[in-house]
Design an enzyme around this catalytic site. Structure first.
Site, PDB file in Angstrom:
ATOM      1  N   ASP A  53      99.614 -30.843  69.556  1.00  0.00           N
ATOM      2  CA  ASP A  53      99.912 -29.898  70.704  1.00  0.00           C
ATOM      3  C   ASP A  53     101.475 -29.434  70.448  1.00  0.00           C
ATOM      4  O   ASP A  53     102.422 -30.123  70.338  1.00  0.00           O
ATOM      5  CB  ASP A  53      99.892 -30.695  71.900  1.00  0.00           C
ATOM      6  CG  ASP A  53     100.038 -29.790  73.140  1.00  0.00           C
ATOM      7  OD1 ASP A  53      99.588 -28.642  73.225  1.00  0.00           O
ATOM      8  OD2 ASP A  53     100.320 -30.405  74.280  1.00  0.00           O
ATOM      9  N   HIS A  54     101.633 -28.228  70.468  1.00  0.00           N
ATOM     10  CA  HIS A  54     103.322 -27.364  70.513  1.00  0.00           C
ATOM     11  C   HIS A  54     103.977 -27.835  69.131  1.00  0.00           C
ATOM     12  O   HIS A  54     104.999 -28.150  69.292  1.00  0.00           O
ATOM     13  CB  HIS A  54     103.725 -27.787  71.737  1.00  0.00           C
ATOM     14  CG  HIS A  54     103.517 -27.199  72.832  1.00  0.00           C
ATOM     15  ND1 HIS A  54     103.723 -25.729  73.175  1.00  0.00           N
ATOM     16  CD2 HIS A  54     102.672 -27.557  73.723  1.00  0.00           C
ATOM     17  CE1 HIS A  54     103.057 -25.766  74.141  1.00  0.00           C
ATOM     18  NE2 HIS A  54     102.570 -26.312  74.873  1.00  0.00           N
ATOM     19  N   GLY A  58      99.573 -26.162  80.801  1.00  0.00           N
ATOM     20  CA  GLY A  58     100.505 -26.172  82.139  1.00  0.00           C
ATOM     21  C   GLY A  58      99.601 -26.568  83.313  1.00  0.00           C
ATOM     22  O   GLY A  58     100.040 -25.825  84.378  1.00  0.00           O
ATOM     23  N   THR A 108     101.055 -34.055  82.672  1.00  0.00           N
ATOM     24  CA  THR A 108     101.800 -34.340  83.528  1.00  0.00           C
ATOM     25  C   THR A 108     101.123 -35.111  84.812  1.00  0.00           C
ATOM     26  O   THR A 108     101.438 -36.191  85.328  1.00  0.00           O
ATOM     27  CB  THR A 108     102.828 -33.214  84.399  1.00  0.00           C
ATOM     28  OG1 THR A 108     103.477 -32.650  83.190  1.00  0.00           O
ATOM     29  CG2 THR A 108     103.981 -33.904  85.422  1.00  0.00           C
TER      30      THR A 108
HETATM   31  P1  13P Z   1     101.377 -29.988  82.163  1.00  0.00           P
HETATM   32  O1  13P Z   1     102.303 -31.191  81.835  1.00  0.00           O
HETATM   33  O2  13P Z   1     101.767 -29.101  83.089  1.00  0.00           O
HETATM   34  O3  13P Z   1      99.993 -30.515  82.385  1.00  0.00           O
HETATM   35  O4  13P Z   1     101.186 -29.154  80.618  1.00  0.00           O
HETATM   36  C1  13P Z   1     100.218 -29.769  79.623  1.00  0.00           C
HETATM   37  C2  13P Z   1     100.236 -28.702  78.570  1.00  0.00           C
HETATM   38  O5  13P Z   1     100.241 -27.633  78.527  1.00  0.00           O
HETATM   39  C3  13P Z   1     100.338 -29.478  77.381  1.00  0.00           C
HETATM   40  O6  13P Z   1     100.180 -28.479  76.074  1.00  0.00           O
END
Ligand code: 13P
Length: 284
Positions: free
Chosen positions: A82-83, A209, A233
């Site tokens: 991820d990212h 997100g 989160t």
């Molecule tokens: P949140 O922490 O807002 O759930 O985002 C998670 C996310 O987009 C991981 O790539």
């Protein structure tokens, strides 16, 4: 089953109109909670790890744990980077067994973004790994990546079409108003923009997100074409709150097998709720 790419699972989600949840995991406990809950609800699932998670837990450990989970549970499971911003790191983890990667070149200008992503697609596809990339830019904090609100940029639908065609990516992360981490104020998602993107782009669309976004909005985004929903989160908070509470009530506690348990239970409930919101239950 064995660890698979996200190709089949996201294409099926797109055809059938639901989303596969991607949960950020950090260690054995969080990985187990996600996989066990997904298996109970017969949901395909994506285990996502950011660069600092993979560094913390160890890429080989994550691959090994996920392989054990995939052997024990008869559901489609993918492990996803991820990212990631570093192309060489991505190649390394693809070699190690990750079959799904996100290259985040969203901070780069359009042409440069395309060139970086193309390099990753070329490499990953040789190993049957799928590639997600982001156009536009989400605000907030994910891992060590902090994007100031003023640098947030929504996805441009016209550019999105060209971006997908030229890069050859398997899925597109869109910026339509969500933010990483806790949302400040009321969430407003740009559904018209999402519709426009869906109309011109044929690969599965990804919502980053998704924490702290009302369920109804996430469901609406799914009905308009989102096929992968990322959650981090909303899992971390209940896990750590439950562990904190346990220590307040049991100040002498020192056994991880005991103090981790309430955290796992709290997280399990949220994972189950998110799977239901995605509508991926019963789709394995
Ligand atoms: P949140 O922490 O807002 O759930 O985002 C998670 C996310 O987009 C991981 O790539």
């Amino acid at each position: 089953m064995s660890i698979i790419s996200t190709r089949e699972m996201l294409n099926k989600a797109q055809r059938e109109g639901y989303a596969v949840p991607a949960f950020n995991i950090h260690n054995l406990e969080t990985l187990e909670v996600v996989v066990e809950t997904a298996a109970e609800l017969k949901s395909p699932v994506i285990l996502a790890g950011t660069p600092s998670t993979i560094k913390y837990a160890g890429g080989e450990y994550i691959v090994a744990m996920a392989n054990v989970a995939a052997k024990q549970h008869d559901i489609p499971i993918a492990i996803h980077l991820d990212h990631y911003e570093d192309v060489e790191e991505i190649k390394h983890y693809v070699d190690l067994g990750f079959k799904s990667v996100m290259i985040d070149a969203s901070h780069s200008p359009f042409e440069e973004n395309i060139e970086i992503v193309k390099t990753v697609v070329e490499y990953a596809h040789k190993y049957d790994a799928t590639v997600e990339a982001e156009l536009g830019r989400l605000g907030g904090q994910e891992d060590d990546l902090i994007v100031d609100e003023k640098d947030t940029k929504f996805t441009n639908p016209k550019q999105a079409k060209e971006y997908v065609e030229r890069t050859g990516i398997d899925s597109l992360a869109v910026a339509i108003g969500t933010a990483h981490g806790l949302y400040h104020g009321e969430a407003k998602l740009d559904f018209d923009r999402l519709k426009e993107i869906r109309d011109v782009v044929d690969v599965p669309l990804v919502l980053h997100g998704a924490s702290n976004i009302p369920d109804e909005l996430v469901k609406k985004a799914i009905s308009l074409g989102i096929c992968k929903v990322n959650v981090a989160t909303d899992l971390k908070i209940p896990f750590s709150d439950a562990v904190k509470k346990y220590f307040i009530e049991n100040p002498e506690a020192n056994d991880p097998r005991k103090y981790m348990e309430p955290g796992k239970e709290a997280m399990r409930r949220v994972v189950a709720e998110k799977i239901m919101v995605c509508g991926s239950n019963g789709r394995a």
